[in-house]
Design a protein around this motif. Sequence first.
Motif, PDB file in Angstrom:
ATOM      1  N   THR A 271       0.832  -1.268   0.018  1.00  0.00           N
ATOM      2  CA  THR A 271      -0.008   0.068   0.049  1.00  0.00           C
ATOM      3  C   THR A 271       0.829   1.446  -0.152  1.00  0.00           C
ATOM      4  OG1 THR A 271      -1.824  -1.214   1.088  1.00  0.00           O
ATOM      5  CG2 THR A 271      -1.871   1.134   1.011  1.00  0.00           C
ATOM      6  N   VAL A 272       1.938   1.164   0.689  1.00  0.00           N
ATOM      7  CA  VAL A 272       2.582   2.549   0.752  1.00  0.00           C
ATOM      8  C   VAL A 272       3.314   2.806  -0.715  1.00  0.00           C
ATOM      9  CG1 VAL A 272       5.079   3.257   1.571  1.00  0.00           C
ATOM     10  CG2 VAL A 272       3.429   2.119   3.117  1.00  0.00           C
ATOM     11  N   LEU A 273       4.028   1.688  -1.167  1.00  0.00           N
ATOM     12  CA  LEU A 273       4.534   1.655  -2.751  1.00  0.00           C
ATOM     13  C   LEU A 273       3.632   2.243  -3.545  1.00  0.00           C
ATOM     14  CD1 LEU A 273       6.610   1.143  -4.644  1.00  0.00           C
ATOM     15  CD2 LEU A 273       5.925  -1.075  -4.819  1.00  0.00           C
ATOM     16  N   VAL A 274       2.348   1.750  -3.638  1.00  0.00           N
ATOM     17  CA  VAL A 274       1.156   2.037  -4.612  1.00  0.00           C
ATOM     18  C   VAL A 274       0.852   3.526  -4.153  1.00  0.00           C
ATOM     19  CG1 VAL A 274      -1.082   1.694  -5.462  1.00  0.00           C
ATOM     20  CG2 VAL A 274       0.138  -0.259  -4.917  1.00  0.00           C
ATOM     21  N   ILE A 275       0.539   3.895  -3.119  1.00  0.00           N
ATOM     22  CA  ILE A 275       0.175   5.171  -2.795  1.00  0.00           C
ATOM     23  C   ILE A 275       1.329   6.252  -3.240  1.00  0.00           C
ATOM     24  CG2 ILE A 275      -0.709   7.055  -1.130  1.00  0.00           C
ATOM     25  CD1 ILE A 275      -2.544   4.740  -1.937  1.00  0.00           C
TER      26      ILE A 275
ATOM     27  N   ILE B 255       3.438   6.025  -5.508  1.00  0.00           N
ATOM     28  CA  ILE B 255       3.537   6.231  -6.953  1.00  0.00           C
ATOM     29  C   ILE B 255       2.520   7.028  -7.918  1.00  0.00           C
ATOM     30  CG2 ILE B 255       3.548   4.871  -9.269  1.00  0.00           C
ATOM     31  CD1 ILE B 255       5.217   2.392  -7.718  1.00  0.00           C
ATOM     32  N   VAL B 256       1.274   6.676  -7.182  1.00  0.00           N
ATOM     33  CA  VAL B 256       0.327   7.312  -7.941  1.00  0.00           C
ATOM     34  C   VAL B 256      -0.390   8.704  -7.274  1.00  0.00           C
ATOM     35  CG1 VAL B 256      -0.587   5.162  -8.331  1.00  0.00           C
ATOM     36  CG2 VAL B 256      -1.541   6.113  -6.450  1.00  0.00           C
ATOM     37  N   LYS B 257       0.187   9.039  -6.107  1.00  0.00           N
ATOM     38  CA  LYS B 257      -0.384  10.119  -5.373  1.00  0.00           C
ATOM     39  C   LYS B 257      -0.066  11.409  -6.098  1.00  0.00           C
ATOM     40  CE  LYS B 257       3.650  10.941  -2.522  1.00  0.00           C
ATOM     41  NZ  LYS B 257       4.428  11.360  -1.185  1.00  0.00           N
ATOM     42  N   SER B 258       0.803  11.510  -7.032  1.00  0.00           N
ATOM     43  CA  SER B 258       1.176  12.645  -7.662  1.00  0.00           C
ATOM     44  C   SER B 258       1.034  12.535  -9.215  1.00  0.00           C
ATOM     45  CB  SER B 258       2.847  13.008  -7.597  1.00  0.00           C
ATOM     46  OG  SER B 258       3.236  11.790  -8.140  1.00  0.00           O
ATOM     47  N   SER B 259       0.129  11.691  -9.731  1.00  0.00           N
ATOM     48  CA  SER B 259      -0.061  11.502 -10.946  1.00  0.00           C
ATOM     49  C   SER B 259      -1.419  11.187 -11.283  1.00  0.00           C
ATOM     50  CB  SER B 259       0.758  10.233 -11.486  1.00  0.00           C
ATOM     51  OG  SER B 259       0.229  10.303 -12.948  1.00  0.00           O
ATOM     52  N   LEU B 260      -2.324  12.002 -11.780  1.00  0.00           N
ATOM     53  CA  LEU B 260      -3.749  11.681 -11.936  1.00  0.00           C
ATOM     54  C   LEU B 260      -4.123  10.632 -12.816  1.00  0.00           C
ATOM     55  CD1 LEU B 260      -6.842  12.530 -11.647  1.00  0.00           C
ATOM     56  CD2 LEU B 260      -6.344  14.148 -13.565  1.00  0.00           C
ATOM     57  N   ALA B 261      -3.090  10.480 -13.842  1.00  0.00           N
ATOM     58  CA  ALA B 261      -3.258   9.394 -14.813  1.00  0.00           C
ATOM     59  C   ALA B 261      -3.070   7.798 -14.175  1.00  0.00           C
ATOM     60  CB  ALA B 261      -1.991   9.439 -15.788  1.00  0.00           C
ATOM     61  N   LEU B 262      -1.985   7.701 -13.189  1.00  0.00           N
ATOM     62  CA  LEU B 262      -1.817   6.759 -12.722  1.00  0.00           C
ATOM     63  C   LEU B 262      -2.765   6.358 -11.603  1.00  0.00           C
ATOM     64  CD1 LEU B 262       2.077   6.944 -11.832  1.00  0.00           C
ATOM     65  CD2 LEU B 262       0.943   5.458 -13.347  1.00  0.00           C
ATOM     66  N   SER B 263      -3.546   7.265 -10.992  1.00  0.00           N
ATOM     67  CA  SER B 263      -4.454   7.256  -9.932  1.00  0.00           C
ATOM     68  C   SER B 263      -5.636   6.403 -10.683  1.00  0.00           C
ATOM     69  CB  SER B 263      -4.988   8.559  -9.528  1.00  0.00           C
ATOM     70  OG  SER B 263      -3.786   8.965  -8.622  1.00  0.00           O
TER      71      SER B 263
ATOM     72  N   LEU C 248      -4.890   2.920 -11.540  1.00  0.00           N
ATOM     73  CA  LEU C 248      -5.045   2.286 -10.521  1.00  0.00           C
ATOM     74  C   LEU C 248      -6.660   1.847 -10.089  1.00  0.00           C
ATOM     75  CD1 LEU C 248      -3.905   0.877  -7.909  1.00  0.00           C
ATOM     76  CD2 LEU C 248      -4.242   2.925  -6.913  1.00  0.00           C
ATOM     77  N   VAL C 249      -7.437   2.638 -10.234  1.00  0.00           N
ATOM     78  CA  VAL C 249      -8.822   2.600 -10.049  1.00  0.00           C
ATOM     79  C   VAL C 249      -9.377   1.559 -11.083  1.00  0.00           C
ATOM     80  CG1 VAL C 249     -11.285   3.574  -9.985  1.00  0.00           C
ATOM     81  CG2 VAL C 249      -9.354   5.043  -9.062  1.00  0.00           C
ATOM     82  N   GLY C 250      -9.010   1.732 -12.303  1.00  0.00           N
ATOM     83  CA  GLY C 250      -9.308   0.585 -13.190  1.00  0.00           C
ATOM     84  C   GLY C 250      -9.072  -0.683 -13.103  1.00  0.00           C
ATOM     85  N   ALA C 251      -7.319  -0.870 -12.342  1.00  0.00           N
ATOM     86  CA  ALA C 251      -7.086  -2.150 -12.080  1.00  0.00           C
ATOM     87  C   ALA C 251      -7.531  -2.773 -11.051  1.00  0.00           C
ATOM     88  CB  ALA C 251      -5.535  -2.182 -11.832  1.00  0.00           C
ATOM     89  N   LEU C 252      -7.879  -2.194 -10.045  1.00  0.00           N
ATOM     90  CA  LEU C 252      -8.592  -2.476  -8.891  1.00  0.00           C
ATOM     91  C   LEU C 252      -9.942  -2.943  -9.104  1.00  0.00           C
ATOM     92  CD1 LEU C 252      -7.214  -0.077  -6.007  1.00  0.00           C
ATOM     93  CD2 LEU C 252      -6.504  -2.497  -6.522  1.00  0.00           C
ATOM     94  N   SER C 253     -10.683  -2.447 -10.086  1.00  0.00           N
ATOM     95  CA  SER C 253     -11.963  -2.561 -10.474  1.00  0.00           C
ATOM     96  C   SER C 253     -12.116  -4.278 -10.698  1.00  0.00           C
ATOM     97  CB  SER C 253     -12.521  -1.769 -11.215  1.00  0.00           C
ATOM     98  OG  SER C 253     -11.842  -1.868 -12.646  1.00  0.00           O
ATOM     99  N   ILE C 254     -10.997  -4.756 -11.536  1.00  0.00           N
ATOM    100  CA  ILE C 254     -11.068  -6.201 -11.971  1.00  0.00           C
ATOM    101  C   ILE C 254     -10.359  -7.094 -11.020  1.00  0.00           C
ATOM    102  CG2 ILE C 254     -11.011  -5.401 -14.438  1.00  0.00           C
ATOM    103  CD1 ILE C 254      -8.244  -6.000 -14.407  1.00  0.00           C
ATOM    104  N   VAL C 255      -9.854  -6.727  -9.824  1.00  0.00           N
ATOM    105  CA  VAL C 255      -9.322  -7.647  -9.027  1.00  0.00           C
ATOM    106  C   VAL C 255     -10.453  -8.075  -8.124  1.00  0.00           C
ATOM    107  CG1 VAL C 255      -7.783  -7.791  -7.014  1.00  0.00           C
ATOM    108  CG2 VAL C 255      -7.310  -6.501  -9.109  1.00  0.00           C
ATOM    109  N   ARG C 256     -10.333  -9.608  -7.873  1.00  0.00           N
ATOM    110  CA  ARG C 256     -11.397 -10.377  -7.030  1.00  0.00           C
ATOM    111  C   ARG C 256     -10.813 -11.173  -5.891  1.00  0.00           C
ATOM    112  NH1 ARG C 256     -13.876  -7.021  -9.271  1.00  0.00           N
ATOM    113  NH2 ARG C 256     -15.687  -7.173 -10.632  1.00  0.00           N
TER     114      ARG C 256
ATOM    115  N   LEU D 219       1.342   6.384   5.117  1.00  0.00           N
ATOM    116  CA  LEU D 219       2.922   6.541   5.129  1.00  0.00           C
ATOM    117  C   LEU D 219       3.201   6.771   3.754  1.00  0.00           C
ATOM    118  CD1 LEU D 219       4.297   3.450   7.251  1.00  0.00           C
ATOM    119  CD2 LEU D 219       4.285   6.065   7.633  1.00  0.00           C
ATOM    120  N   GLY D 220       2.239   6.358   2.851  1.00  0.00           N
ATOM    121  CA  GLY D 220       2.425   6.566   1.166  1.00  0.00           C
ATOM    122  C   GLY D 220       2.104   7.749   0.968  1.00  0.00           C
TER     123      GLY D 220
END
Length: 228
Positions: free
Chosen positions: A60-64, A66-74, A77-85, A109-110
Amino acid sequence: MLENITLSESAPLSLTSLVINLIIGALISVVLKYHYKKFGSTLTNREEFGSIFPFILLTTVLVISIVKSSLALSLGLVGALSIVRFRTPIKEPEELAYLFISIAAGLGLGANQTIPTVLSIVIILAIMSVVKLGKNTNKEKNMFITIEHNHTSGKTADNIINNFNKIIENEVGRYDLRRLDVRKETIDATYLININNMAALENIVKKFQDLYPGISITYLDQNQVPSI
């Protein structure tokens, strides 16, 4: 105004800050694992379950980070998590609580909120410890006890059930008859009782066996039987 918004632009990631947050996150995950092993009350393997806290928190620290400063990555991430089960069921609310604490610590921390995150985790675990210790001082446990008796001695079912109630009442004080099945020569009764120690349960069994030799007694408790 819209021309100034660029989805591909991202702020540089500070490796020093990331490493520091990962180290702090590793320490927090170790504390969480120890706390869960010591104060957890679930029936699962707490050692094995606690081992996943570092993976969840540090990921979670790593993901946040990386994506906290980039709208595209954010958005990605939302799209990737939507397909995770996640197929593994969480059976105990306590397990879910510790997982949520791990994720919350990783999010803090992220986002470089190191001091507030560490302080919050310490306060949360301290409160949980006090609650658990206070709960452990109460030795009373709920238990189901099932009694099966073949009443071929000529006594009526009412007399036998009254004897059952007296034996249990003298030892536990509080009880509740949850199921009663009276057949031609057999009585099955299930009680919900509250016991304070193992001696009370042993006395109940002994009195039943002395009064009705050959009686069948089964008791069930989801938690550990309290010690004397």
